[in-house]
Design a protein around this motif. Sequence first.
Motif, PDB file in Angstrom:
ATOM      1  N   VAL A  89       0.615  -1.190  -0.030  1.00  0.00           N
ATOM      2  CA  VAL A  89       0.083  -0.130   0.064  1.00  0.00           C
ATOM      3  C   VAL A  89       0.787   1.136   0.004  1.00  0.00           C
ATOM      4  CG1 VAL A  89      -1.868   1.152   1.247  1.00  0.00           C
ATOM      5  CG2 VAL A  89      -1.627  -1.218   1.181  1.00  0.00           C
ATOM      6  N   SER A  90       0.902   2.066  -0.969  1.00  0.00           N
ATOM      7  CA  SER A  90       1.644   3.438  -1.053  1.00  0.00           C
ATOM      8  C   SER A  90       0.537   4.255  -0.465  1.00  0.00           C
ATOM      9  CB  SER A  90       1.866   3.678  -2.835  1.00  0.00           C
ATOM     10  OG  SER A  90       2.645   2.708  -3.242  1.00  0.00           O
ATOM     11  N   SER A 100       6.538  10.539  -4.903  1.00  0.00           N
ATOM     12  CA  SER A 100       5.074  11.012  -5.060  1.00  0.00           C
ATOM     13  C   SER A 100       4.435  10.300  -3.573  1.00  0.00           C
ATOM     14  CB  SER A 100       4.367  10.382  -6.284  1.00  0.00           C
ATOM     15  OG  SER A 100       4.207   9.113  -6.586  1.00  0.00           O
ATOM     16  N   ASP A 101       4.925   9.204  -3.327  1.00  0.00           N
ATOM     17  CA  ASP A 101       4.272   8.586  -2.130  1.00  0.00           C
ATOM     18  C   ASP A 101       5.182   8.608  -0.820  1.00  0.00           C
ATOM     19  OD1 ASP A 101       1.847   7.526  -3.443  1.00  0.00           O
ATOM     20  OD2 ASP A 101       3.336   5.954  -4.350  1.00  0.00           O
ATOM     21  N   ASP A 102       4.469   8.863   0.384  1.00  0.00           N
ATOM     22  CA  ASP A 102       5.533   9.099   1.356  1.00  0.00           C
ATOM     23  C   ASP A 102       5.504   7.791   2.046  1.00  0.00           C
ATOM     24  OD1 ASP A 102       5.051  12.029   1.050  1.00  0.00           O
ATOM     25  OD2 ASP A 102       3.133  11.856   1.806  1.00  0.00           O
ATOM     26  N   PHE A 103       4.886   6.631   2.065  1.00  0.00           N
ATOM     27  CA  PHE A 103       5.100   5.347   2.494  1.00  0.00           C
ATOM     28  C   PHE A 103       4.659   4.292   1.836  1.00  0.00           C
ATOM     29  CE2 PHE A 103       4.197   8.234   6.164  1.00  0.00           C
ATOM     30  CZ  PHE A 103       4.898   7.784   7.206  1.00  0.00           C
ATOM     31  N   LEU A 104       5.428   3.288   1.968  1.00  0.00           N
ATOM     32  CA  LEU A 104       5.186   2.032   1.359  1.00  0.00           C
ATOM     33  C   LEU A 104       4.794   1.091   2.676  1.00  0.00           C
ATOM     34  CD1 LEU A 104       4.625   0.395  -1.275  1.00  0.00           C
ATOM     35  CD2 LEU A 104       7.108  -0.223  -1.179  1.00  0.00           C
ATOM     36  N   ILE A 105       3.591   0.303   2.454  1.00  0.00           N
ATOM     37  CA  ILE A 105       3.332  -0.180   3.721  1.00  0.00           C
ATOM     38  C   ILE A 105       2.976  -1.980   3.245  1.00  0.00           C
ATOM     39  CG2 ILE A 105       1.568  -0.796   5.820  1.00  0.00           C
ATOM     40  CD1 ILE A 105       0.859   2.399   4.645  1.00  0.00           C
ATOM     41  N   HIS A 106       3.665  -3.222   3.802  1.00  0.00           N
ATOM     42  CA  HIS A 106       3.589  -4.146   3.333  1.00  0.00           C
ATOM     43  C   HIS A 106       2.325  -4.805   4.402  1.00  0.00           C
ATOM     44  CE1 HIS A 106       5.408  -8.638   3.087  1.00  0.00           C
ATOM     45  NE2 HIS A 106       4.299  -8.418   2.527  1.00  0.00           N
ATOM     46  N   HIS A 153      -9.740  -5.255   2.725  1.00  0.00           N
ATOM     47  CA  HIS A 153     -10.407  -4.235   2.418  1.00  0.00           C
ATOM     48  C   HIS A 153     -10.711  -3.502   3.881  1.00  0.00           C
ATOM     49  CE1 HIS A 153     -14.480  -2.029   1.669  1.00  0.00           C
ATOM     50  NE2 HIS A 153     -13.606  -1.529   0.540  1.00  0.00           N
ATOM     51  N   SER A 154     -11.324  -4.198   4.877  1.00  0.00           N
ATOM     52  CA  SER A 154     -11.311  -3.817   6.026  1.00  0.00           C
ATOM     53  C   SER A 154     -10.327  -2.729   6.480  1.00  0.00           C
ATOM     54  CB  SER A 154     -11.708  -5.033   7.034  1.00  0.00           C
ATOM     55  OG  SER A 154     -12.892  -5.386   6.671  1.00  0.00           O
ATOM     56  N   PHE A 155      -8.995  -3.554   6.254  1.00  0.00           N
ATOM     57  CA  PHE A 155      -7.963  -2.827   6.884  1.00  0.00           C
ATOM     58  C   PHE A 155      -7.717  -1.355   6.231  1.00  0.00           C
ATOM     59  CE2 PHE A 155      -3.440  -1.316   5.979  1.00  0.00           C
ATOM     60  CZ  PHE A 155      -2.986  -1.440   7.163  1.00  0.00           C
ATOM     61  N   LEU A 156      -7.939  -1.295   4.767  1.00  0.00           N
ATOM     62  CA  LEU A 156      -7.995  -0.207   4.155  1.00  0.00           C
ATOM     63  C   LEU A 156      -8.714   0.794   4.663  1.00  0.00           C
ATOM     64  CD1 LEU A 156      -7.331  -1.654   0.713  1.00  0.00           C
ATOM     65  CD2 LEU A 156      -5.240  -0.455   2.180  1.00  0.00           C
ATOM     66  N   ILE A 202      -4.044  11.458   2.908  1.00  0.00           N
ATOM     67  CA  ILE A 202      -4.829  12.095   1.852  1.00  0.00           C
ATOM     68  C   ILE A 202      -4.968  11.185   0.549  1.00  0.00           C
ATOM     69  CG2 ILE A 202      -3.898  14.454   2.271  1.00  0.00           C
ATOM     70  CD1 ILE A 202      -2.040  14.361   0.088  1.00  0.00           C
ATOM     71  N   ALA A 203      -4.269  10.182   0.486  1.00  0.00           N
ATOM     72  CA  ALA A 203      -4.565   9.180  -0.761  1.00  0.00           C
ATOM     73  C   ALA A 203      -3.470   7.880  -0.578  1.00  0.00           C
ATOM     74  CB  ALA A 203      -3.894   9.959  -2.091  1.00  0.00           C
ATOM     75  N   PHE A 204      -4.295   6.896  -1.099  1.00  0.00           N
ATOM     76  CA  PHE A 204      -3.408   5.592  -0.916  1.00  0.00           C
ATOM     77  C   PHE A 204      -3.506   4.907  -2.140  1.00  0.00           C
ATOM     78  CE2 PHE A 204      -7.219   4.772   1.653  1.00  0.00           C
ATOM     79  CZ  PHE A 204      -7.534   3.393   1.064  1.00  0.00           C
ATOM     80  N   ARG A 205      -2.746   3.935  -2.681  1.00  0.00           N
ATOM     81  CA  ARG A 205      -3.092   2.875  -3.565  1.00  0.00           C
ATOM     82  C   ARG A 205      -2.363   1.791  -3.243  1.00  0.00           C
ATOM     83  NH1 ARG A 205       0.167   6.340  -5.889  1.00  0.00           N
ATOM     84  NH2 ARG A 205       1.691   4.794  -6.287  1.00  0.00           N
ATOM     85  N   THR A 206      -3.399   0.620  -3.552  1.00  0.00           N
ATOM     86  CA  THR A 206      -2.956  -0.825  -3.219  1.00  0.00           C
ATOM     87  C   THR A 206      -2.577  -1.610  -4.449  1.00  0.00           C
ATOM     88  OG1 THR A 206      -4.611  -0.467  -1.221  1.00  0.00           O
ATOM     89  CG2 THR A 206      -3.907  -2.746  -1.736  1.00  0.00           C
TER      90      THR A 206
END
Length: 155
Positions: A67-68, A101-107, A117-120, A131-135
């Motif tokens: 997850v970015s 462009s992304d501040d974090f990468l989360i495994h 989906h619940s986690f997100l 403010i935004a995330f991509r999976t």
Amino acid sequence: MDELDSAIVRQLQADARQSNRDIARKVGIAPSTCLERIRLLRQRGVIRGYHADIDLGSLNRGVQALVSAQVRPLSRTVIDSFQRSLVDLPEVMSVFVTAGSDDFLIHVSTPDIDQLHSFLVDRLAIRKEVIAFRTSIIFRHHRKTTVEPLPATTG
């Protein structure tokens, strides 16, 4: 690190459960020398710990994703606080603070897509600093278990 230290580290990465005597034999030194070298490697922070490699599916974590995330305001306080809070979540395996462009990468790893989906939605989207995330779903993951030092660069 010299060649002997590198050889010891290679042996420990291959199997950290092997005896000091076995490592010493494989790298061609006395067990007492090997023990002292390993102690110094730990003391210098080269060896940070010993870990078991566990199959995530066996722990009911069959779905993995990267997850970015972008956070604002972008400050040390927000970054440090967000990183600490992520590490405490049971679904989170690793957190990387990144540039670009992304501040974090989360495994993350979860039992199934619904739990992802619940986690997100329940843990990430509700955070005011996000403010935004991509999976991206991970279909396969292969990790190097032995890391070699890179040659020194000159110039």
